[in-house]
Design an enzyme around this catalytic site. Structure first.
Site, short mmCIF file in Angstrom:
data_model
loop_
_atom_site.label_atom_id
_atom_site.label_comp_id
_atom_site.label_asym_id
_atom_site.label_seq_id
_atom_site.Cartn_x
_atom_site.Cartn_y
_atom_site.Cartn_z
CB SER A 50 -0.88 0.06 1.26
OG SER A 50 -1.99 -0.75 1.12
CB SER B 22 -4.13 15.37 -6.30
OG SER B 22 -4.94 14.82 -5.26
CG HIS C 266 -4.20 -2.03 -0.96
ND1 HIS C 266 -3.50 -1.79 0.21
CD2 HIS C 266 -4.77 -3.24 -0.82
CE1 HIS C 266 -3.67 -2.82 1.02
NE2 HIS C 266 -4.44 -3.72 0.42
#
Length: 176
Positions: free
Chosen positions: A115, A123, A128
């Site tokens: 992850s 941004s 994951h």
């Protein structure tokens, strides 16, 4: 807050050797030109050399905050290879013409899933992985002139999925 909880929030697992399961946060240097219009609390407000940009996007006559790609990689490989994932995220940022601030990845045991997030000026890209299922879920969200769609080809090449599903959302549409 107790010390163990504070360390956990920093990504430090006191129950095992976290050096084996967590990548370091990679900080990339900023160039002075990139910081020309940044204000700090110690400096206070200062006049900007150019008018402030809001980095909203206008496409097809619609104004919105940013493009958010929800990407599923199905039948993918190398989803437990931390260094490969890091290199792939860096390439995604480069081809998307975005600005990387830092990357943080965590390697889980025993399945080897990863992850993590690449934090961008525009941004983020998050990932994951479930290597035991040959599946990865990614979010690619960017504002401004970045081109997040360019990351899809990089993901295809890096992980060789048998199928890629992409959903595109225009975040903040009608709000900005």
């Amino acid at each position: 807050m107790s010390e163990p909880r504070a360390l956990f929030q920093l990504g430090i697992d006191l129950n095992r050797d976290s050096r084996k399961t967590q990548a370091e946060v990679l900080e990339f240097p900023h160039h002075a030109a990139d910081l020309a219009n940044v204000e700090t609390l110690s400096e206070g407000p200062r006049p900007h050399a150019e008018e402030r940009k809001d980095f909203f996007i206008e496409r097809d006559g619609v104004r919105f905050a940013g493009t958010h790609l929800i990407i599923d990689l199905i039948g993918a490989s190398r989803l437990d290879d931390l260094a490969h994932i890091e290199e792939t995220l860096v390439r995604c940022v480069e081809v998307s013409k975005a600005t990387l601030l830092h990357i943080h990845l965590h390697h889980f045991t025993p399945n080897g899933g990863v992850s993590g997030v690449a934090v961008l000026s525009e941004s983020h890209i998050s990932i994951h992985t479930w290597p035991e299922a040959d599946y990865a879920a990614l979010d690619v969200f960017m504002c401004g002139e970045a081109e997040p769609q360019n990351s899809i080809a990089v993901l295809q090449e890096a992980f060789g999925p048998s199928n890629i599903r992409v959903e595109e959302l225009r975040r903040g549409q009608g709000m900005v």
